[in-house]
Design a protein around this motif. Structure first.
Motif, PDB file in Angstrom:
ATOM      1  N   VAL A 133       0.813  -1.240   0.000  1.00  0.00           N
ATOM      2  CA  VAL A 133       0.000   0.000   0.000  1.00  0.00           C
ATOM      3  C   VAL A 133       0.836   1.276   0.000  1.00  0.00           C
ATOM      4  CG1 VAL A 133      -1.918  -1.179   1.154  1.00  0.00           C
ATOM      5  CG2 VAL A 133      -0.223   0.050   2.547  1.00  0.00           C
ATOM      6  N   ALA A 134       2.153   1.136  -0.071  1.00  0.00           N
ATOM      7  CA  ALA A 134       3.047   2.297   0.055  1.00  0.00           C
ATOM      8  C   ALA A 134       2.742   3.403  -0.947  1.00  0.00           C
ATOM      9  CB  ALA A 134       4.504   1.844  -0.104  1.00  0.00           C
ATOM     10  N   ASP A 135       2.332   3.023  -2.163  1.00  0.00           N
ATOM     11  CA  ASP A 135       2.096   4.042  -3.191  1.00  0.00           C
ATOM     12  C   ASP A 135       0.632   4.487  -3.241  1.00  0.00           C
ATOM     13  OD1 ASP A 135       1.040   1.711  -4.141  1.00  0.00           O
ATOM     14  OD2 ASP A 135       1.925   1.845  -6.146  1.00  0.00           O
ATOM     15  N   GLN A 136      -0.135   4.116  -2.196  1.00  0.00           N
ATOM     16  CA  GLN A 136      -1.559   4.484  -2.180  1.00  0.00           C
ATOM     17  C   GLN A 136      -1.913   5.384  -0.996  1.00  0.00           C
ATOM     18  OE1 GLN A 136      -4.161   1.007  -3.439  1.00  0.00           O
ATOM     19  NE2 GLN A 136      -2.201  -0.023  -3.199  1.00  0.00           N
ATOM     20  N   GLY A 137      -0.877   5.999  -0.411  1.00  0.00           N
ATOM     21  CA  GLY A 137      -1.120   6.983   0.649  1.00  0.00           C
ATOM     22  C   GLY A 137      -1.322   6.406   2.033  1.00  0.00           C
ATOM     23  N   VAL A 138      -1.137   5.086   2.184  1.00  0.00           N
ATOM     24  CA  VAL A 138      -1.355   4.437   3.483  1.00  0.00           C
ATOM     25  C   VAL A 138      -0.010   4.062   4.089  1.00  0.00           C
ATOM     26  CG1 VAL A 138      -2.496   2.544   4.708  1.00  0.00           C
ATOM     27  CG2 VAL A 138      -3.566   3.541   2.665  1.00  0.00           C
ATOM     28  N   ALA A 139       0.232   4.529   5.317  1.00  0.00           N
ATOM     29  CA  ALA A 139       1.496   4.253   6.011  1.00  0.00           C
ATOM     30  C   ALA A 139       1.298   3.116   7.005  1.00  0.00           C
ATOM     31  CB  ALA A 139       1.973   5.502   6.736  1.00  0.00           C
ATOM     32  N   VAL A 140       2.340   2.324   7.209  1.00  0.00           N
ATOM     33  CA  VAL A 140       2.282   1.186   8.141  1.00  0.00           C
ATOM     34  C   VAL A 140       3.497   1.246   9.062  1.00  0.00           C
ATOM     35  CG1 VAL A 140       2.233  -1.322   8.394  1.00  0.00           C
ATOM     36  CG2 VAL A 140       1.041  -0.235   6.466  1.00  0.00           C
ATOM     37  N   SER A 141       3.238   1.225  10.367  1.00  0.00           N
ATOM     38  CA  SER A 141       4.312   1.247  11.369  1.00  0.00           C
ATOM     39  C   SER A 141       4.165   0.074  12.318  1.00  0.00           C
ATOM     40  CB  SER A 141       4.254   2.549  12.184  1.00  0.00           C
ATOM     41  OG  SER A 141       4.438   3.670  11.357  1.00  0.00           O
ATOM     42  N   VAL A 142       5.295  -0.409  12.837  1.00  0.00           N
ATOM     43  CA  VAL A 142       5.277  -1.463  13.854  1.00  0.00           C
ATOM     44  C   VAL A 142       6.041  -0.966  15.076  1.00  0.00           C
ATOM     45  CG1 VAL A 142       5.737  -3.881  14.389  1.00  0.00           C
ATOM     46  CG2 VAL A 142       5.218  -3.217  12.036  1.00  0.00           C
ATOM     47  N   ILE A 143       5.416  -1.132  16.232  1.00  0.00           N
ATOM     48  CA  ILE A 143       5.965  -0.645  17.500  1.00  0.00           C
ATOM     49  C   ILE A 143       6.422  -1.860  18.310  1.00  0.00           C
ATOM     50  CG2 ILE A 143       5.398   0.605  19.634  1.00  0.00           C
ATOM     51  CD1 ILE A 143       2.931   1.677  17.726  1.00  0.00           C
ATOM     52  N   PHE A 144       7.628  -1.773  18.850  1.00  0.00           N
ATOM     53  CA  PHE A 144       8.205  -2.892  19.606  1.00  0.00           C
ATOM     54  C   PHE A 144       8.487  -2.435  21.039  1.00  0.00           C
ATOM     55  CE2 PHE A 144       9.399  -3.202  15.160  1.00  0.00           C
ATOM     56  CZ  PHE A 144       9.000  -4.492  14.838  1.00  0.00           C
ATOM     57  N   ASN A 202       5.090  10.629  18.946  1.00  0.00           N
ATOM     58  CA  ASN A 202       6.113  11.446  18.269  1.00  0.00           C
ATOM     59  C   ASN A 202       6.674  10.706  17.054  1.00  0.00           C
ATOM     60  OD1 ASN A 202       5.994  13.696  19.923  1.00  0.00           O
ATOM     61  ND2 ASN A 202       7.571  12.968  21.325  1.00  0.00           N
ATOM     62  N   ALA A 203       6.967   9.413  17.228  1.00  0.00           N
ATOM     63  CA  ALA A 203       7.539   8.616  16.138  1.00  0.00           C
ATOM     64  C   ALA A 203       6.546   8.451  14.990  1.00  0.00           C
ATOM     65  CB  ALA A 203       7.978   7.250  16.666  1.00  0.00           C
ATOM     66  N   LEU A 204       5.277   8.219  15.327  1.00  0.00           N
ATOM     67  CA  LEU A 204       4.257   8.060  14.285  1.00  0.00           C
ATOM     68  C   LEU A 204       4.058   9.359  13.510  1.00  0.00           C
ATOM     69  CD1 LEU A 204       1.582   5.902  16.187  1.00  0.00           C
ATOM     70  CD2 LEU A 204       3.124   5.140  14.365  1.00  0.00           C
ATOM     71  N   LEU A 205       4.119  10.478  14.200  1.00  0.00           N
ATOM     72  CA  LEU A 205       3.981  11.778  13.524  1.00  0.00           C
ATOM     73  C   LEU A 205       5.156  12.054  12.591  1.00  0.00           C
ATOM     74  CD1 LEU A 205       2.530  13.857  16.481  1.00  0.00           C
ATOM     75  CD2 LEU A 205       1.430  13.527  14.261  1.00  0.00           C
ATOM     76  N   LYS A 206       6.294  11.421  12.884  1.00  0.00           N
ATOM     77  CA  LYS A 206       7.469  11.565  11.999  1.00  0.00           C
ATOM     78  C   LYS A 206       7.486  10.478  10.924  1.00  0.00           C
ATOM     79  CE  LYS A 206      10.421  13.298  15.701  1.00  0.00           C
ATOM     80  NZ  LYS A 206      11.407  12.819  16.681  1.00  0.00           N
ATOM     81  N   ASP A 207       6.415   9.683  10.866  1.00  0.00           N
ATOM     82  CA  ASP A 207       6.292   8.601   9.877  1.00  0.00           C
ATOM     83  C   ASP A 207       7.357   7.518  10.034  1.00  0.00           C
ATOM     84  OD1 ASP A 207       4.016   9.691   8.683  1.00  0.00           O
ATOM     85  OD2 ASP A 207       5.229  11.003   7.410  1.00  0.00           O
ATOM     86  N   GLU A 208       7.825   7.312  11.266  1.00  0.00           N
ATOM     87  CA  GLU A 208       8.769   6.211  11.499  1.00  0.00           C
ATOM     88  C   GLU A 208       8.014   4.888  11.364  1.00  0.00           C
ATOM     89  OE1 GLU A 208      11.103   6.614  15.077  1.00  0.00           O
ATOM     90  OE2 GLU A 208      11.379   8.769  14.726  1.00  0.00           O
ATOM     91  N   GLU A 209       8.682   3.900  10.797  1.00  0.00           N
ATOM     92  CA  GLU A 209       8.029   2.620  10.514  1.00  0.00           C
ATOM     93  C   GLU A 209       8.463   1.509  11.468  1.00  0.00           C
ATOM     94  OE1 GLU A 209       7.656   3.436   5.689  1.00  0.00           O
ATOM     95  OE2 GLU A 209       9.317   2.243   6.458  1.00  0.00           O
ATOM     96  N   TYR A 210       9.597   1.669  12.111  1.00  0.00           N
ATOM     97  CA  TYR A 210      10.175   0.638  12.989  1.00  0.00           C
ATOM     98  C   TYR A 210      10.496   1.341  14.298  1.00  0.00           C
ATOM     99  CZ  TYR A 210      13.466  -3.223  14.148  1.00  0.00           C
ATOM    100  OH  TYR A 210      14.129  -4.270  14.720  1.00  0.00           O
ATOM    101  N   ILE A 211       9.645   1.133  15.311  1.00  0.00           N
ATOM    102  CA  ILE A 211       9.710   1.955  16.521  1.00  0.00           C
ATOM    103  C   ILE A 211       9.975   1.059  17.730  1.00  0.00           C
ATOM    104  CG2 ILE A 211       8.448   3.616  17.956  1.00  0.00           C
ATOM    105  CD1 ILE A 211       6.633   4.077  15.393  1.00  0.00           C
ATOM    106  N   VAL A 212      11.206   1.072  18.236  1.00  0.00           N
ATOM    107  CA  VAL A 212      11.565   0.293  19.432  1.00  0.00           C
ATOM    108  C   VAL A 212      11.508   1.221  20.639  1.00  0.00           C
ATOM    109  CG1 VAL A 212      13.352  -1.076  20.574  1.00  0.00           C
ATOM    110  CG2 VAL A 212      13.045  -1.256  18.101  1.00  0.00           C
ATOM    111  N   VAL A 213      10.717   0.848  21.650  1.00  0.00           N
ATOM    112  CA  VAL A 213      10.574   1.669  22.855  1.00  0.00           C
ATOM    113  C   VAL A 213      10.874   0.792  24.067  1.00  0.00           C
ATOM    114  CG1 VAL A 213       9.081   3.221  24.162  1.00  0.00           C
ATOM    115  CG2 VAL A 213       8.685   2.909  21.709  1.00  0.00           C
ATOM    116  N   GLY A 214      11.977   1.084  24.741  1.00  0.00           N
ATOM    117  CA  GLY A 214      12.330   0.275  25.905  1.00  0.00           C
ATOM    118  C   GLY A 214      13.601   0.778  26.552  1.00  0.00           C
TER     119      GLY A 214
END
Length: 267
Positions: A174-185, A227-239
């Motif tokens: 869906v990358a070229d259809q305006g839909v963003a996908v993120s995964v939070i760890f 904050n990470a989602l607003l920056k369009d980060e796709e791979y978000i490790v929080v720990g």
């Protein structure tokens, strides 16, 4: 005054009745978002909604996300009430604290149902709306356990790894259809995740562990994630430092990681 960077955005959060979901709802509301809170316990959701900034903007929908008819009904309610969805945060989840040899197949399937299949179904339900809008963000709360795989968490690690890979495929499609996908760890965060984690027989273990009790606060987690989602980060490790080190080693030297895990004292 917090930034109103989510003003006019409709954010649907599953598992919003406590822990990470509650913290994410609070942070999104603080930033001006209109939050849809979903979980099985409607009374708990209503209590949380009452504490949010501008409670009149938000909506509580009671639903069991493993029941497809309830998910479809919830989706219809969101669109009827708000007319749009901007973010879907797949947060609802179920952990585990049992050795493989002690875990029944029923428990294996129960964890996969909540942590994988239900996330897939709700995402597939919402996806046509995002594609039609040509905009939207889908976030999945996986886990550092889904990157590493440790003792007592085999089924949980497997389900969290599975949703990560499914999300990667979705992002590519869906990358070229305006839909963003993120995964939070998330690593260890101070929530009831360990108390509610299933033992081998599929019952909540009923007690916390030291690592979770000493983890990051849900508020720090939520602020970092938004904050990470607003920056369009796709791979978000929080720990904490240990979890971040483990993730780094997993990418640089899997063999070293496996040796480290064998020596870990986790429960």
């Amino acid at each position: 005054m917090p930034k109103q960077d989510l003003k006019n955005k409709v954010i649907w959060i599953t598992g919003a009745s406590s822990g990470l979901g509650q913290a994410l709802a609070e942070e999104c509301a603080l930033r001006g978002g209109q939050v849809i809170l979903t979980a099985r316990r409607i009374a708990e959701l209503e209590k949380i909604k009452a504490t949010l900034v501008h409670p009149e903007q938000h909506l509580c929908i009671g639903a069991d996300i493993t029941d497809e008819s309830q998910v479809l009904h919830a989706y219809e309610q969101v669109l009827q009430s708000k007319g749009q969805i901007d973010w879907l945060i797949n947060n609802a989840g179920l952990s585990q604290r049992a050795l493989i040899a002690d875990t029944t197949m029923q428990t294996e399937r129960a964890i996969m149902e909540v942590d994988y299949f239900s996330q897939v179904f709700i995402t597939k339900t919402v996806l046509p709306t995002f594609l039609k809008q040509k905009s939207g963000k889908i976030a999945f709360v996986s886990s550092v356990a889904g990157l590493l795989g440790t003792q007592y968490r085999a089924s949980y690690s497997a389900a969290k790894a599975a949703i990560h890979m499914w999300a990667n495929s979705l992002r590519a499609e869906v990358a070229d259809q305006g839909v963003a996908v993120s995964v939070i760890f998330p690593g260890f965060i101070k929530t009831n995740v360990s108390i509610n984690a299933l033992n081998g027989e599929g019952k909540p273990q009923g007690h916390d562990n030291e690592a979770t009790a000493n983890g990051l606060t849900p508020e720090v987690f939520a602020k970092t994630v938004v904050n990470a989602l607003l920056k369009d980060e796709e791979y978000i490790v929080v720990g904490g430092a240990k979890e971040k080190l483990g993730v780094l080693v997993s990418r640089l030297s899997p063999t070293t990681l496996y040796k480290m895990i064998r020596k870990m004292k986790v429960k």
